[in-house]
Design an enzyme around this catalytic site. Structure first.
Site, PDB file in Angstrom:
ATOM      1  N   ARG A   1      11.656 -10.091  12.532  1.00  0.00           N
ATOM      2  CA  ARG A   1      10.940  -9.321  13.553  1.00  0.00           C
ATOM      3  C   ARG A   1       9.848 -10.208  14.133  1.00  0.00           C
ATOM      4  O   ARG A   1       9.280 -11.035  13.425  1.00  0.00           O
ATOM      5  CB  ARG A   1      10.275  -8.088  12.926  1.00  0.00           C
ATOM      6  CG  ARG A   1      11.217  -6.996  12.493  1.00  0.00           C
ATOM      7  CD  ARG A   1      10.433  -5.741  12.200  1.00  0.00           C
ATOM      8  NE  ARG A   1       9.136  -6.082  11.594  1.00  0.00           N
ATOM      9  CZ  ARG A   1       8.138  -5.232  11.418  1.00  0.00           C
ATOM     10  NH1 ARG A   1       8.253  -3.998  11.807  1.00  0.00           N
ATOM     11  NH2 ARG A   1       7.018  -5.620  10.845  1.00  0.00           N
TER      12      ARG A   1
ATOM     13  N   LYS B   1       0.803  -1.215   0.000  1.00  0.00           N
ATOM     14  CA  LYS B   1       0.000   0.000   0.000  1.00  0.00           C
ATOM     15  C   LYS B   1       0.841   1.273   0.000  1.00  0.00           C
ATOM     16  O   LYS B   1       0.566   2.192  -0.761  1.00  0.00           O
ATOM     17  CB  LYS B   1      -0.907  -0.040   1.236  1.00  0.00           C
ATOM     18  CG  LYS B   1      -2.029   0.941   1.244  1.00  0.00           C
ATOM     19  CD  LYS B   1      -3.173   0.449   2.146  1.00  0.00           C
ATOM     20  CE  LYS B   1      -2.700  -0.076   3.489  1.00  0.00           C
ATOM     21  NZ  LYS B   1      -2.312   1.006   4.418  1.00  0.00           N
TER      22      LYS B   1
END
Ligand SMILES: [Zn+2]
Length: 213
Positions: A160, A13
């Site tokens: 992560r 996005k």
């Protein structure tokens, strides 16, 4: 041209919003960037938001809405903008609409980038980052020359916490729950367009531009 760009984490996005804004000559307003900018400048809004985040709390709607309202009134937004990361809820969508109404404006298009859950898990679950220089890698799309080691600086690669497969599934589920009502809201208003987000970046870009034209 006032556009809202929706899409799950991993749909690209941010990249698409930036490229759309360049092609259309309008500004890219990312709620995340805006929040970071307010914090960096130490504005009242930024400091208040920071104190919520420090306590591990969500930044309240009023703050985010206030921040967006202020931003869309700046002179560079007069030609239009692509909103990225806002609204996230129907409440935020309604607040935005009220703010726009006061100026006799409306949102022209809401484009939703759709990507299947399997594809999102593949994209997000394959991310690795260099501990030293933060360079991103991907198990499928951008594999390091040596497993687990950064090409540029030799640093160790790690995933992560957010990017391990179980966390990715959870993020996608939470996102779907939050955005389903928002998508329904804009579908009922009649300005939602769906764009297939599974092609190459270039292809998605072209589809988006023709969808909002
Ligand atoms: Zn590195």
């Amino acid at each position: 041209m006032r556009i809202i760009l929706l899409g799950p984490p991993g749909a690209g996005k941010g990249t698409q919003a930036k490229s759309m804004s360049e092609s259309l000559g309008i500004v890219h307003i990312s709620s995340g960037d805006l929040l970071r900018d307010h914090q960096a400048r130490g504005t009242e809004l930024g400091n208040t938001a920071h104190s919520y985040m420090q306590q591990g709390l969500l930044v309240p709607d009023e703050l985010i809405i206030g921040m967006i309202e202020e931003r869309i009134q700046l002179p560079d937004a007069k030609n239009g903008y692509v909103l990225d990361g806002f609204p996230r809820t129907v409440e935020q969508a309604k607040a935005l609409e009220e703010a726009l109404e006061k100026q006799g404006e409306t949102i022209d298009r809401v484009a939703n980038i759709s990507v299947s859950e399997e594809e999102l898990i593949l994209r997000l679950g394959g991310r690795w980052i260099c501990r030293q220089c933060q360079k991103p890698y991907h198990e499928v799309n951008s594999v390091p020359r040596k497993h687990g080691v950064c090409d540029d600086c030799g640093g160790e690669l790690y995933q992560r916490e957010d990017d391990v497969p179980e966390a990715v599934s959870h993020r996608i589920k939470v996102f779907a729950e939050q955005t389903t009502p928002l998508i329904r809201y804009y579908t009922e208003k009649g300005n939602l367009v769906e764009v297939d987000g599974e092609g190459r970046i270039e292809e998605v870009r072209e589809s988006l531009l023709s969808a909002v034209a």
